[in-house]
Design a protein around this motif. Structure first.
Motif, short mmCIF file in Angstrom:
data_model
loop_
_atom_site.label_atom_id
_atom_site.label_comp_id
_atom_site.label_asym_id
_atom_site.label_seq_id
_atom_site.Cartn_x
_atom_site.Cartn_y
_atom_site.Cartn_z
N ILE A 46 0.84 -1.21 0.00
CA ILE A 46 0.00 0.00 0.00
C ILE A 46 0.87 1.25 0.00
CG2 ILE A 46 -1.62 1.36 1.38
CD1 ILE A 46 -2.87 -1.32 2.25
N TYR A 47 1.89 1.28 0.85
CA TYR A 47 2.75 2.46 0.91
C TYR A 47 3.43 2.73 -0.43
CZ TYR A 47 6.51 5.62 1.85
OH TYR A 47 7.37 6.68 1.77
N ARG A 55 6.38 2.62 -10.37
CA ARG A 55 7.42 1.62 -10.19
C ARG A 55 6.89 0.26 -9.76
NH1 ARG A 55 12.72 3.71 -8.05
NH2 ARG A 55 12.75 4.93 -9.93
N LEU A 56 5.71 0.22 -9.17
CA LEU A 56 5.18 -1.02 -8.62
C LEU A 56 4.02 -1.50 -9.50
CD1 LEU A 56 6.04 -2.57 -6.12
CD2 LEU A 56 4.14 -1.57 -4.91
N HIS A 57 4.31 -2.40 -10.43
CA HIS A 57 3.31 -2.91 -11.35
C HIS A 57 2.53 -4.05 -10.70
CE1 HIS A 57 5.21 -0.51 -14.43
NE2 HIS A 57 6.37 -0.99 -14.01
N LEU A 58 1.29 -4.26 -11.16
CA LEU A 58 0.45 -5.28 -10.55
C LEU A 58 1.03 -6.69 -10.73
CD1 LEU A 58 -3.13 -3.98 -11.35
CD2 LEU A 58 -1.84 -3.80 -9.24
N GLY A 59 1.70 -6.93 -11.86
CA GLY A 59 2.33 -8.24 -12.06
C GLY A 59 3.43 -8.50 -11.05
N LEU A 60 4.22 -7.48 -10.77
CA LEU A 60 5.27 -7.60 -9.77
C LEU A 60 4.67 -7.84 -8.39
CD1 LEU A 60 8.24 -7.35 -8.82
CD2 LEU A 60 7.85 -4.87 -8.66
N GLY A 65 3.25 -11.56 -3.78
CA GLY A 65 2.28 -12.35 -3.01
C GLY A 65 2.50 -13.84 -3.17
N LEU A 66 2.84 -14.27 -4.39
CA LEU A 66 3.14 -15.67 -4.62
C LEU A 66 4.36 -16.11 -3.83
CD1 LEU A 66 2.44 -18.23 -6.24
CD2 LEU A 66 3.97 -17.39 -8.02
N LEU A 67 5.38 -15.25 -3.78
CA LEU A 67 6.57 -15.57 -3.00
C LEU A 67 6.24 -15.70 -1.51
CD1 LEU A 67 9.61 -16.01 -2.83
CD2 LEU A 67 9.88 -13.54 -2.68
N LEU A 68 5.35 -14.86 -1.02
CA LEU A 68 4.95 -14.98 0.39
C LEU A 68 4.20 -16.28 0.64
CD1 LEU A 68 5.06 -13.66 3.15
CD2 LEU A 68 2.91 -12.51 2.61
N ASP A 69 3.37 -16.71 -0.33
CA ASP A 69 2.72 -18.02 -0.21
C ASP A 69 3.76 -19.13 -0.11
OD1 ASP A 69 0.00 -17.59 -0.08
OD2 ASP A 69 -0.28 -17.60 -2.24
N VAL A 70 4.79 -19.06 -0.92
CA VAL A 70 5.84 -20.08 -0.91
C VAL A 70 6.60 -20.03 0.42
CG1 VAL A 70 8.03 -20.76 -1.97
CG2 VAL A 70 6.08 -20.16 -3.41
N PRO A 83 -2.24 -8.89 -2.45
CA PRO A 83 -1.44 -7.69 -2.72
C PRO A 83 -1.80 -6.94 -4.00
CG PRO A 83 -0.04 -9.39 -1.85
CD PRO A 83 -1.38 -10.02 -2.08
N PRO A 84 -2.09 -7.63 -5.14
CA PRO A 84 -2.51 -6.84 -6.32
C PRO A 84 -3.80 -6.07 -6.09
CG PRO A 84 -1.86 -9.03 -7.00
CD PRO A 84 -1.89 -9.02 -5.50
N SER A 85 -4.72 -6.66 -5.35
CA SER A 85 -5.97 -5.97 -5.04
C SER A 85 -5.71 -4.74 -4.18
CB SER A 85 -6.94 -6.91 -4.31
OG SER A 85 -7.20 -8.03 -5.09
N LEU A 86 -4.82 -4.88 -3.21
CA LEU A 86 -4.47 -3.74 -2.36
C LEU A 86 -3.77 -2.64 -3.17
CD1 LEU A 86 -3.12 -5.61 0.76
CD2 LEU A 86 -5.20 -4.27 0.63
#
Length: 108
Positions: A46-47, A55-60, A65-70, A83-86
């Motif tokens: 969010i920040y 600089r912060l694209h939705l794909g990134l 978020g996927l990395l946090l799942d892993v 995270p993309p929704s946020l």
């Protein structure tokens, strides 16, 4: 062609913020404290979505978020979609705020 120092200058703080968020998200805490743990990745997304939206694209953000799942060893993408929704919500809030600021400036 960009030099390594320029890439580090541009992406170092952003990468460091996300690395710190991951560390704070996966550090084991006692059960009492684990209930009060904030969603660090969400707060950082969010920040930075509002501070540097270009600089912060939705794909990134989806990959973060996927990395946090892993890292949390969860399957099924429990966190991946969050995270993309946020980030999208933060960008929309930022654009509404900028439009409101512009409308207020245009008033006599």
């Amino acid at each position: 062609r960009r030099s390594m120092s320029e890439l580090l200058r541009r992406w170092g703080v952003l990468a460091g913020a996300f690395l710190l968020a991951y560390v704070l998200d996966v550090i084991p805490l006692p059960d009492r404290l684990a209930l009060a743990r904030p969603a660090w990745l969400a707060l950082v997304v969010i920040y930075w979505s509002m501070a540097l939206p270009w600089r912060l694209h939705l794909g990134l953000v989806w990959l973060l978020g996927l990395l946090l799942d892993v890292l949390r060893e969860r399957s099924g993408g429990t966190i991946t979609a969050g995270p993309p929704s946020l980030a999208d919500g933060a960008l929309q809030a930022l654009s509404v705020r900028r439009a409101a600021d512009g409308a207020l400036r245009d008033q006599p």
